[in-house]
Write an enzyme that holds these catalytic residues in place. Structure first.
Site, PDB file in Angstrom:
ATOM      1  N   HIS A 211       0.702  -1.057   0.224  1.00  0.00           N
ATOM      2  CA  HIS A 211      -0.128  -0.273  -0.063  1.00  0.00           C
ATOM      3  C   HIS A 211       1.198   1.504  -0.247  1.00  0.00           C
ATOM      4  O   HIS A 211       0.702   1.851  -0.601  1.00  0.00           O
ATOM      5  CB  HIS A 211      -1.178  -0.095   1.286  1.00  0.00           C
ATOM      6  CG  HIS A 211      -1.380  -1.331   1.563  1.00  0.00           C
ATOM      7  ND1 HIS A 211      -2.313  -1.794   0.285  1.00  0.00           N
ATOM      8  CD2 HIS A 211      -2.128  -1.821   2.597  1.00  0.00           C
ATOM      9  CE1 HIS A 211      -3.331  -2.524   0.674  1.00  0.00           C
ATOM     10  NE2 HIS A 211      -2.728  -2.918   2.385  1.00  0.00           N
ATOM     11  N   GLU A 460       4.008 -13.622 -31.204  1.00  0.00           N
ATOM     12  CA  GLU A 460       5.255 -13.240 -29.617  1.00  0.00           C
ATOM     13  C   GLU A 460       5.669 -15.032 -29.874  1.00  0.00           C
ATOM     14  O   GLU A 460       6.628 -15.242 -29.151  1.00  0.00           O
ATOM     15  CB  GLU A 460       4.764 -13.334 -28.748  1.00  0.00           C
ATOM     16  CG  GLU A 460       3.679 -14.236 -28.370  1.00  0.00           C
ATOM     17  CD  GLU A 460       2.064 -13.274 -26.949  1.00  0.00           C
ATOM     18  OE1 GLU A 460       3.362 -12.442 -26.283  1.00  0.00           O
ATOM     19  OE2 GLU A 460       1.668 -13.845 -26.493  1.00  0.00           O
ATOM     20  N   ASP A 484       8.412 -11.536 -25.814  1.00  0.00           N
ATOM     21  CA  ASP A 484       8.168 -13.531 -26.164  1.00  0.00           C
ATOM     22  C   ASP A 484       9.262 -14.006 -26.943  1.00  0.00           C
ATOM     23  O   ASP A 484       9.267 -15.092 -27.461  1.00  0.00           O
ATOM     24  CB  ASP A 484       6.974 -14.086 -25.344  1.00  0.00           C
ATOM     25  CG  ASP A 484       6.337 -14.034 -24.256  1.00  0.00           C
ATOM     26  OD1 ASP A 484       7.092 -15.058 -23.584  1.00  0.00           O
ATOM     27  OD2 ASP A 484       5.458 -13.499 -24.625  1.00  0.00           O
ATOM     28  N   CYS A 531       4.665  -3.719 -28.891  1.00  0.00           N
ATOM     29  CA  CYS A 531       4.458  -4.168 -27.954  1.00  0.00           C
ATOM     30  C   CYS A 531       5.396  -4.242 -26.316  1.00  0.00           C
ATOM     31  O   CYS A 531       4.579  -4.636 -25.906  1.00  0.00           O
ATOM     32  CB  CYS A 531       2.580  -4.103 -27.677  1.00  0.00           C
ATOM     33  SG  CYS A 531       2.975  -5.906 -27.393  1.00  0.00           S
TER      34      CYS A 531
HETATM   35  C1  PEP Z   1       5.657  -9.447 -24.822  1.00  0.00           C
HETATM   36  O1  PEP Z   1       5.788 -11.028 -24.961  1.00  0.00           O
HETATM   37  O2  PEP Z   1       6.263  -9.240 -25.923  1.00  0.00           O
HETATM   38  C2  PEP Z   1       4.451  -8.778 -24.804  1.00  0.00           C
HETATM   39  C3  PEP Z   1       3.734  -7.477 -23.927  1.00  0.00           C
HETATM   40  O3  PEP Z   1       3.522  -9.655 -24.060  1.00  0.00           O
HETATM   41  P1  PEP Z   1       3.751 -10.382 -22.313  1.00  0.00           P
HETATM   42  O4  PEP Z   1       5.064  -9.206 -21.579  1.00  0.00           O
HETATM   43  O5  PEP Z   1       2.934  -9.520 -21.510  1.00  0.00           O
HETATM   44  O6  PEP Z   1       3.905 -11.513 -22.048  1.00  0.00           O
HETATM   45 MG    MG Z   2       4.124 -11.898 -24.314  1.00  0.00          MG
END
Ligand code: PEP
Ligand code: MG
Length: 598
Positions: A211, A460, A484, A531
């Protein structure tokens, strides 16, 4: 809690040598100030047997203490509401949970029963009942329940103080410019904090997600937690520096150290202002190419940070994060509420909601038990039932989430993103389920996204990247998950220290898979975003833009620096440089090329 007022005895403080303690940095920044020590004091609590004819009187005393404690908590809620939105929201939930405990449930009934049946005074009854409940939670050996045990103890302490009419120490009276030093802070303490008076804080216990850490971040107070000796070493009135970026607490700094930190604090303040200005500028390259910069989010509480950083939307909502510690998955209504809050909070900006990516390293012991049948042997979890595989193995779990996403889509713009996709069959199967769920919701007369949201896939897994042209036919957009993708391409576990040095998204094999995916997406006119973590690292921005990515999604704090990089580069030059990078096969040469970009 006991405390002494700050002692401005600079001469005495200077006589003591400088000490540096380390802990876990949880809220960045540097605070310099006079220590205000708030340590848990031992209350002397009278515990004694009572005669049967005193029971009614004792029950009456307890009822009055209960009413007083409830009144105090309601007052704290009013105080908490004056904090910035994110902190206020967090505190309201915590204080409500405490009020709930005092609302006549097991705790209150248990205390009353002890007074009546064990013939003890109210203080003894509170202590015994709180101890029994907290012990039963603590024995279960679970960090969530251990926290609940601490919450019950805190409520018990409030009841005993109310019985003894011993008030809490008034944190709101801390002198301006103080640095708060404590064993730990309860939500009730933090509700009383006046951020304009506290420079920063350091506590002996806590973690990144405690917290105290959450509140410190939302109040923008530099903070370090888990500084083991802090309460023993610091004396009231000591001059203290809290370095919430590096996780250091300097006690009685020498003039040289104080100067050094004062300069660093100035630099950081200037940098913050600069980045805040950048957040308001458009993300456009020097030669006029617009790049969409979105935020990766996990919880509604991250929204203010995303908006302040200038996010164009949510490029990746990791829905598994809030449920990883749950015993079971939340029902459709609860998921709808959670998602709707985020969608509405983003004020019309698109929110890309990824279906649960549970499995692999993202699995708590509790969920593992809950999903044991679907997970199979699970001996090699990264290659096992994870992400969409779990959704298709437990269709009711996927359907519930799809329903919640569709319902949340009535409050704004949403996109659906599928994790761990390896084949078009999976995408088709999800689309069929989505259509069925939509029909069912319409039959129930519920408002849902109209038209149905775009369905995109995470790229991924190397197989998905190599099948990107086929996947582009079945899906509406791609989000490249380089975290990944790097792990599976190079056969390097993301979480294994032993191979961490080999983990390299700049490996030519990873880059070729990224390039292949982007080209397949562009050919089919499907938007492609990145991402994974590299999207938030300005070092990679030129390469990704040069490869044709116009959409990057990252943790909110990374946004301004990436935007600065976008604004300084030319998309034409980036494309030329990307071509050079793709012709290189040596990872060191690739890294050097990346770093040489101006
Ligand atoms: C990734 O694998 O790049 C991704 C954005 O997913 P996560 O990090 O949540 O596995
Ligand atoms: Mg991932």
């Amino acid at each position: 809690m006991t405390a002494a007022p700050p002692r401005q005895d600079a001469a005495a403080a200077r006589a003591r040598p400088e000490r540096v303690l380390t802990g876990v940095p949880v809220a960045p920044g540097i605070a310099v100030g006079v220590a205000w020590l708030s340590a848990p004091g031992e209350l002397s609590v009278p515990e004694c047997p009572i005669a049967p004819d005193l029971v009614e009187g004792e029950l009456q005393r307890f009822a009055e203490a209960l009413a007083l404690a409830q009144k105090q908590l309601r007052k704290l809620k009013t105080k908490a509401a004056q904090h910035p939105a994110a902190a206020a929201e967090e505190l309201q939930v915590l204080l409500d949970a405490r009020l709930q405990m005092l609302a006549g449930g097991r705790l209150v009934r248990g205390i009353e029963a002890r007074i009546r049946d064990h013939l003890v005074n109210a203080e003894a009854a509170v202590r015994a009942e709180v101890g029994a409940i907290a012990d039963s939670f603590a024995k279960m050996g679970d960090s969530y329940l251990a926290q609940r045990a601490a919450d019950v103890r805190e409520v018990g302490d409030r009841l005993v103080r109310a019985l003894l009419r011993t008030p809490y120490q008034a944190l709101q009276h801390m002198p301006a410019g103080s640095v708060l030093i404590a064993w730990d802070l309860t939500p009730s303490d933090t509700a009383l904090l006046d951020p304009s008076r506290v420079g920063g804080l350091a506590t002996a216990i806590g973690s990144r997600d405690s917290h105290t850490a959450i509140i410190a971040r939302s109040l923008s107070l530099p903070a370090v937690v888990a500084v083991a000796e802090i309460v023993e070493v610091v004396e009231p009135g000591d001059l203290v520096i809290v370095d919430g970026t590096e996780g250091r607490v300097v006690i009685n700094p020498t003039p040289e150290t104080a100067d050094l930190y004062a300069k660093r604090a100035d630099d950081m303040a200037r940098e913050r202002l600069r980045l805040a200005r950048i957040a308001k500028l458009p993300a456009v390259t020097r030669d006029g190419v617009a790049i969409t910069l979105s935020a990766n989010l996990e919880l509604a509480r991250d929204i203010p940070a995303a908006l302040a950083a200038g996010a164009a939307g949510v490029g990746l909502l990791r829905t598994e994060m809030p449920v990883l510690n749950a015993d079971a998955l939340p029902d459709e209504d609860e998921q709808t509420r959670t998602l709707s809050e985020i969608v509405a909070g983003m004020n019309g900006r698109p929110v890309t909601i990824r279906t649960l990516d549970i499995g692999g390293d993202k699995l708590s012991a509790k969920l593992r038990r809950h999903l044991a049948r679907e997970l199979g042997s699970n001996e090699n979890p990264a290659l096992g039932v994870r992400g969409i595989r779990l959704g298709l193995a437990r269709p009711e779990v996927l359907d519930t989430q799809l329903a919640a996403i569709l319902r949340a889509g009535a409050h704004g713009s949403v996109r659906i993103l599928l994790p761990m996709i390896t084949s078009v069959t999976e995408v088709r199967a999800v689309r069929e389920r989505l259509d069925r769920v939509a029909r069912r919701l319409r039959r129930r007369g519920l408002a849902i996204a109209n038209p149905l949201p775009p369905v995109g896939v995470m790229i991924e897994v190397p197989g998905a990247a190599l099948a990107a042209d086929a996947l582009a036919m079945e899906s509406d957009f791609f989000a490249i998950g380089t975290n990944d993708l790097t792990m599976y391409t190079l056969a390097i576990d993301r979480g294994n220290d032993g191979v961490a040095a080999l983990y390299n998204p700049l490996h030519p094999a990873v880059l070729r898979l990224i390039q292949f995916t982007i080209q397949a997406g562009l050919r089919a006119r499907r938007p492609v975003s990145v991402c994974g973590e590299i999207a938030g690292d300005p070092r990679y921005t030129s390469l990704l833009v040069g490869l044709g990515v116009h959409d990057l999604s990252m943790a909110p704090p990374s946004l301004p620096r990436v935007k600065e990089r976008v604004r300084n580069l030319s998309a034409r030059d980036a494309a030329l440089r990307a071509r050079q990078v793709m012709e290189e096969w040596d990872e060191t040469a690739i890294a050097a090329l990346l770093d040489s970009v101006d």
